[in-house]
Design a protein around this motif. Structure first.
Motif: not given
Length: 259
Positions: A178-179, A181-182, A185-186, A189
């Motif tokens: 999960e981390l 994936n975050e 995403k960051l 962005n």
């Protein structure tokens, strides 16, 4: 039997010299032995008619029964006395008397009884020894059973701990995914915000960083440092993105130098 024979007999049976002298004198007075010869011509043979006579003489001289039995057996084997008679004892000690003699079977029976008694004692001792071994065996058996039960409990505890560790590992792996994936995403962005293009770079650093126009120099620098850390190749970042952010960071520092 004469005095010399009686004296030698008692000494050979282990009777002290003084006691032997007193006993020989008494037997001489009682007429149980004869006086023949002197000390120079002392006869060495113990000529007696049978075992009963020797046994009774030793008993009368104070020799214990067990020692008397052993002595009579030895004299018999050495040929110093001869066995005769029907086993009926007589108190007369002279060899001329035809009194019945102690049967040798009595001596043998006494030895048998003694041997049987000793064997019984040995058997009892062995029985006690076996009982002790059996008790030790039972004690060792109980200890082994206790240890086995304890090991089973420990195995159960270890299995539970293993299961818990596996669950914790799964949770940590899920959290790590999960981390990650975050972080992806960051990074995406950041790429979109920067619109990385070597020909159309914007000089509005605050806008690029998504900060307000009134953001301070320290805030801008802090934001740049955070992005550089995230996009650094050593942290699995994109080298190209890191390069563009580093370029902007350097330009920003140059443009604000001295201000």
């Amino acid at each position: 039997m004469n005095t010399d024979q009686a004296f030698d007999l008692l000494k050979d049976a282990g009777v002290t010299e003084s006691s032997s002298i007193q006993t020989v004198r008494r037997w001489l007075r009682e007429g149980k032995i004869k006086y023949e010869g002197g000390n120079k011509n002392r006869k060495t043979g113990y000529i007696m008619d049978g075992t009963d006579q020797a046994f009774e003489m030793l008993k009368d001289a104070g020799v214990t029964e067990s020692n008397s039995v052993q002595t009579v057996k030895r004299w018999l084997s050495e040929g110093k006395i001869k066995y005769s008679g029907n086993g009926k004892r007589n108190n007369g000690y002279t060899s001329d008397d035809l009194a019945p003699k102690l049967a040798i079977n009595d001596i043998i029976d006494q030895n048998k009884d003694e041997i049987i008694h000793r064997l019984k004692l040995k058997i009892q001792a062995q029985d006690k020894h076996i009982e002790g071994i059996e008790e030790l065996h039972e004690t060792a058996k109980r200890i082994l059973i206790q240890q086995r039960d304890m090991f089973k409990k420990e195995v159960g505890i270890l299995k539970n701990e293993k299961s818990e560790l596996q669950n914790e590992t799964k949770d940590l792996l899920k959290e790590n995914i999960e981390l990650r994936n975050e972080l992806i995403k960051l990074k995406e962005n950041n790429r979109k915000n920067y619109n990385i293009d070597s020909t159309t770079q914007s000089n509005d650093y605050n806008e690029k960083l998504g900060l307000s126009k009134t953001a301070s120099k320290k805030e801008v620098l802090a934001e740049y440092k955070g992005l550089l850390k995230i996009t650094h190749p050593d942290h699995n970042g994109n080298a190209k993105v890191f390069h563009y952010i580093k370029t902007d960071y350097d330009n920003f520092r140059k443009s604000t130098k001295g201000k």
